[in-house]
Design a protein around this motif. Structure first.
Motif, PDB file in Angstrom:
ATOM      1  N   LEU A 246      37.471  40.799  40.869  1.00 24.57           N
ATOM      2  CA  LEU A 246      37.798  40.758  42.291  1.00 24.57           C
ATOM      3  C   LEU A 246      38.800  39.642  42.591  1.00 24.57           C
ATOM      4  N   LEU A 247      38.595  38.490  41.959  1.00 23.42           N
ATOM      5  CA  LEU A 247      39.497  37.355  42.182  1.00 23.42           C
ATOM      6  C   LEU A 247      40.915  37.688  41.742  1.00 23.42           C
ATOM      7  N   LYS A 248      41.043  38.421  40.647  1.00 22.48           N
ATOM      8  CA  LYS A 248      42.372  38.801  40.156  1.00 22.48           C
ATOM      9  C   LYS A 248      43.094  39.657  41.193  1.00 22.48           C
ATOM     10  N   GLN A 249      42.398  40.651  41.750  1.00 17.45           N
ATOM     11  CA  GLN A 249      43.003  41.519  42.761  1.00 17.45           C
ATOM     12  C   GLN A 249      43.340  40.724  44.021  1.00 17.45           C
ATOM     13  N   TYR A 250      42.435  39.854  44.429  1.00 16.58           N
ATOM     14  CA  TYR A 250      42.636  39.056  45.646  1.00 16.58           C
ATOM     15  C   TYR A 250      43.844  38.139  45.482  1.00 16.58           C
ATOM     16  N   ASP A 251      43.950  37.505  44.335  1.00 13.00           N
ATOM     17  CA  ASP A 251      45.056  36.577  44.085  1.00 13.00           C
ATOM     18  C   ASP A 251      46.399  37.303  44.050  1.00 13.00           C
ATOM     19  N   GLU A 252      46.397  38.520  43.523  1.00 15.93           N
ATOM     20  CA  GLU A 252      47.640  39.289  43.486  1.00 15.93           C
ATOM     21  C   GLU A 252      48.080  39.707  44.895  1.00 15.93           C
ATOM     22  N   LEU A 253      47.088  40.017  45.762  1.00 13.66           N
ATOM     23  CA  LEU A 253      47.403  40.427  47.130  1.00 13.66           C
ATOM     24  C   LEU A 253      47.777  39.253  48.027  1.00 13.66           C
ATOM     25  N   TYR A 254      47.127  38.102  47.812  1.00 17.63           N
ATOM     26  CA  TYR A 254      47.318  36.934  48.682  1.00 17.63           C
ATOM     27  C   TYR A 254      47.573  35.683  47.837  1.00 17.63           C
TER      28      TYR A 254
END
Length: 298
Positions: free
Chosen positions: A109-117
């Protein structure tokens, strides 16, 4: 109210030292003392009972400390929201996660979140469920991901993912070789479990009560990995999350007991009950979490 004075007071209490606080804040020690004195004059009370040999926060000091932390947190939230108004999600998000979620579910989840924001700094605290809930109540965390349902004052929880608890046993344990079993086969054995306050520990207690299991001995270890390693070493049995068992290569240790009903639980999202206290950075994380969940979280 002087914002810098509040920040100084919180830092002094956290560090239990005027000297350490002055170094962290890059202030002179007289300036730190001046800020604390101004607060004491403002509230007409002694906040810290201090002498060369002791440092004690008074009862009124504790009250001001808790409120000051909330004020500072709200100031940071406001700053993030102002930046967002200018079309830039920046600032930070502080996520608390229980061990099972934090170690095996949260990283993707952190990977996806970091890529988006990419402009948001991510801070993660991993602890047992009880400590995460306390962190939310103290406004130290923006959101929590824990095991089980939460009923703490001021907090709201919503399940987002189902989990199952399974029993594992050492390779040479008698349970591994039984063709049939009953609850009597679980009596007077050594069990390895997580600490009080953890979701896994709570499920273990529920299992003992539900099946009237009487352990010979219970060994408590404060991490999932430690519990798995203890079972692999032959110390005893354990009840663990299927997620943990799968990620730690312990599936070959799983024991199937037909007389036991499946033990299901949920991982839950925990946030402040008052929606206005949830930062925008936390809300966009919740939106991301909804994409992998069968539940409406916001």
């Amino acid at each position: 109210m002087d914002f810098e004075a509040l920040k100084t007071f919180v830092t002094v209490v956290d560090q239990k030292s005027f000297t350490k606080a002055s170094k962290i804040l890059s202030l002179s020690q007289p300036t730190v003392s001046f800020h604390i004195k101004n607060l004491e004059d403002y509230y007409d009370t002694t906040l810290i009972d201090r002498s060369p040999k002791r440092f004690i926060v008074t009862q009124t000091g504790e009250l001001v400390y808790q409120r000051a932390r909330q004020v500072l947190r709200m100031m940071e939230t406001t700053r993030s929201e102002v930046l967002e108004y200018h079309n830039h999600l920046r600032g930070s998000v502080h996520i608390g996660a229980s061990y099972t979620v934090g170690e095996y579910i949260l990283p993707s989840l952190l990977k996806q979140y970091d890529e988006l924001y990419p402009g948001i700094d991510i801070k993660v605290e991993i602890a047992n469920s009880e400590r995460i809930n306390q962190g939310l109540q103290n406004h130290d965390l923006d959101l929590g991901l824990v095991e089980g349902k939460v009923s703490h004052k001021g907090l709201h929880s919503t399940p987002f993912l189902e989990d199952e608890m399974v029993i594992i046993a050492p390779k040479n344990h008698s349970l591994q070789h039984l063709t049939s079993s009953t609850v009597d086969d679980l009596q007077h054995l050594t069990w390895v479990t997580r600490e009080s306050g953890s979701g896994t520990g709570a499920m273990f207690d529920t299992m003992l009560h539900s099946y009237n299991i009487r352990p010979e001995k219970v060994i408590t270890i404060g991490s999932n990995h430690g519990v798995v390693q203890a079972v692999k070493e032959g110390i005893g049995l354990s009840l663990l999350s299927k997620t943990v068992v799968r990620h730690t290569g312990a599936e070959q240790l799983r024991v199937h007991l037909p007389f036991m009903s499946p033990m299901k639980r949920y991982f839950s999202l925990v946030v402040q009950e008052n929606d206005e206290e949830i930062s925008k950075n936390a809300k966009v994380f919740i939106e991301l979490l909804e994409q992998i969940s069968h539940f409406k979280l916001s």
